[in-house]
Write a protein that holds these residues in place. Structure first.
Motif, PDB file in Angstrom:
ATOM      1  N   ILE A   4      58.987 -45.141  74.425  1.00  0.00           N
ATOM      2  CA  ILE A   4      59.425 -44.155  73.454  1.00  0.00           C
ATOM      3  C   ILE A   4      58.587 -42.900  73.636  1.00  0.00           C
ATOM      4  CG2 ILE A   4      59.565 -43.678  70.988  1.00  0.00           C
ATOM      5  CD1 ILE A   4      60.108 -46.664  70.615  1.00  0.00           C
ATOM      6  N   PRO A   5      59.238 -41.759  73.845  1.00  0.00           N
ATOM      7  CA  PRO A   5      58.460 -40.547  74.096  1.00  0.00           C
ATOM      8  C   PRO A   5      57.693 -40.092  72.854  1.00  0.00           C
ATOM      9  CG  PRO A   5      60.796 -40.032  73.962  1.00  0.00           C
ATOM     10  CD  PRO A   5      60.684 -41.526  73.923  1.00  0.00           C
ATOM     11  N   LEU A   7      56.202 -36.766  71.213  1.00  0.00           N
ATOM     12  CA  LEU A   7      56.320 -35.320  71.352  1.00  0.00           C
ATOM     13  C   LEU A   7      55.204 -34.629  70.583  1.00  0.00           C
ATOM     14  CD1 LEU A   7      60.160 -35.117  70.732  1.00  0.00           C
ATOM     15  CD2 LEU A   7      58.952 -35.393  72.893  1.00  0.00           C
ATOM     16  N   ARG A   8      54.600 -33.653  71.194  1.00  0.00           N
ATOM     17  CA  ARG A   8      53.531 -32.932  70.531  1.00  0.00           C
ATOM     18  C   ARG A   8      54.075 -31.652  69.907  1.00  0.00           C
ATOM     19  NH1 ARG A   8      47.896 -30.773  73.207  1.00  0.00           N
ATOM     20  NH2 ARG A   8      47.052 -29.961  71.275  1.00  0.00           N
ATOM     21  N   ILE A   9      53.806 -31.471  68.637  1.00  0.00           N
ATOM     22  CA  ILE A   9      54.182 -30.238  67.942  1.00  0.00           C
ATOM     23  C   ILE A   9      52.924 -29.729  67.284  1.00  0.00           C
ATOM     24  CG2 ILE A   9      55.665 -29.199  66.209  1.00  0.00           C
ATOM     25  CD1 ILE A   9      57.472 -31.637  66.448  1.00  0.00           C
ATOM     26  N   GLY A  10      52.263 -28.798  67.904  1.00  0.00           N
ATOM     27  CA  GLY A  10      50.987 -28.320  67.370  1.00  0.00           C
ATOM     28  C   GLY A  10      49.999 -29.468  67.332  1.00  0.00           C
ATOM     29  N   ASP A  11      49.440 -29.730  66.169  1.00  0.00           N
ATOM     30  CA  ASP A  11      48.447 -30.796  66.037  1.00  0.00           C
ATOM     31  C   ASP A  11      49.063 -32.097  65.550  1.00  0.00           C
ATOM     32  OD1 ASP A  11      46.365 -29.445  66.993  1.00  0.00           O
ATOM     33  OD2 ASP A  11      45.567 -28.807  65.064  1.00  0.00           O
ATOM     34  N   LEU A  14      54.965 -36.442  67.220  1.00  0.00           N
ATOM     35  CA  LEU A  14      56.216 -36.913  66.634  1.00  0.00           C
ATOM     36  C   LEU A  14      56.792 -38.031  67.484  1.00  0.00           C
ATOM     37  CD1 LEU A  14      58.680 -36.618  64.700  1.00  0.00           C
ATOM     38  CD2 LEU A  14      59.540 -34.872  66.249  1.00  0.00           C
ATOM     39  N   SER A  16      60.086 -40.499  67.556  1.00  0.00           N
ATOM     40  CA  SER A  16      61.399 -40.776  66.983  1.00  0.00           C
ATOM     41  C   SER A  16      61.875 -42.117  67.519  1.00  0.00           C
ATOM     42  CB  SER A  16      62.366 -39.655  67.371  1.00  0.00           C
ATOM     43  OG  SER A  16      63.657 -39.939  66.907  1.00  0.00           O
ATOM     44  N   ASP A  48      59.563 -40.993  62.947  1.00  0.00           N
ATOM     45  CA  ASP A  48      60.909 -40.811  62.415  1.00  0.00           C
ATOM     46  C   ASP A  48      61.724 -42.074  62.635  1.00  0.00           C
ATOM     47  OD1 ASP A  48      63.400 -39.284  61.646  1.00  0.00           O
ATOM     48  OD2 ASP A  48      63.899 -39.826  63.702  1.00  0.00           O
TER      49      ASP A  48
END
Lengths: 132, 132
Positions: A4-5, A7-11, A14, A16, A48
């Motif tokens: 499952i990937p 994902l980096r969003i800022g700090d 995520l 899913s 998520d």
């Protein structure tokens, strides 16, 4: 093996979850996630589960364990997108996800992380990420 | 039928493709995504394909079509997380994803959307989201 990937969003990281988690996939996810927290210095994890229509005790425990591991690595975990039926099932199974925060969607989860981390006096930048 | 969740992050919709897309799933995704763009007024779409190790001409066309539909609905599409082998395959297949922007990861994709939308003089808020 499916992975499952993350994902980096800022700090914030995520994750899913869209597929039924098998033991191997869940273990790989925990490994990957803890490595990624250390590697990126992420302060928050968003899981998520909006795609999951069924959650059993295995997934419930997996989420709790992931949150506990993240906390030890100094990252807060927020579970977002839980469907009503899933919430009912979790409570019926007696899994109340202790120590895990929840939010209705990713935006609200980012806002929750932002305020939680802000209160802790951290120097994170997730404030920039969340707006409702 | 599996449905791929569409996550809202500010003014951007994030789609993380983790499973092999079948025709039905791809069509459902296009439907869902266009509905969601209209519903939320999103200005950008990020399609994460970091979990895909193989991309065939069907998925390549699906991405192009999705981007074209989004553009008509006034949303920019950025494909993020493409693996090197996938990039090679796409070029060998002659699919250069015309009209689709790419970025290495979600953070960079958000930054790209931010600058693209900023230049367009739009009043979007993705500036807050992207930091490298």
């Amino acid at each position: 093996m499916d992975r499952i990937p993350i994902l980096r969003i800022g700090d914030v990281l995520l994750v899913s979850i869209q597929i039924d988690l098998q033991d191997q996939t869940a273990l790989a996810l925990q490994d990957d996630l803890s490595s990624k927290i250390v590697e990126t210095g992420a302060k928050g994890v968003l899981i998520d589960i909006s795609a999951l229509e069924i959650v059993d005790s295995f997934i419930g425990r997996m989420i709790s364990t992931t949150a506990a591991v993240s906390r030890v690595l100094d990252a807060e975990t927020v579970v977002v997108g839980m469907q009503p039926a899933v919430a009912i099932t979790l409570v019926e199974l007696g899994l109340t996800l202790d120590g895990v925060r929840t939010a209705l969607d990713v935006d609200r989860g980012l806002a929750l992380l932002s305020s939680a981390l802000g209160k802790a006096g951290s120097d994170v930048e997730v404030d920039d990420l969340a707006h409702e």
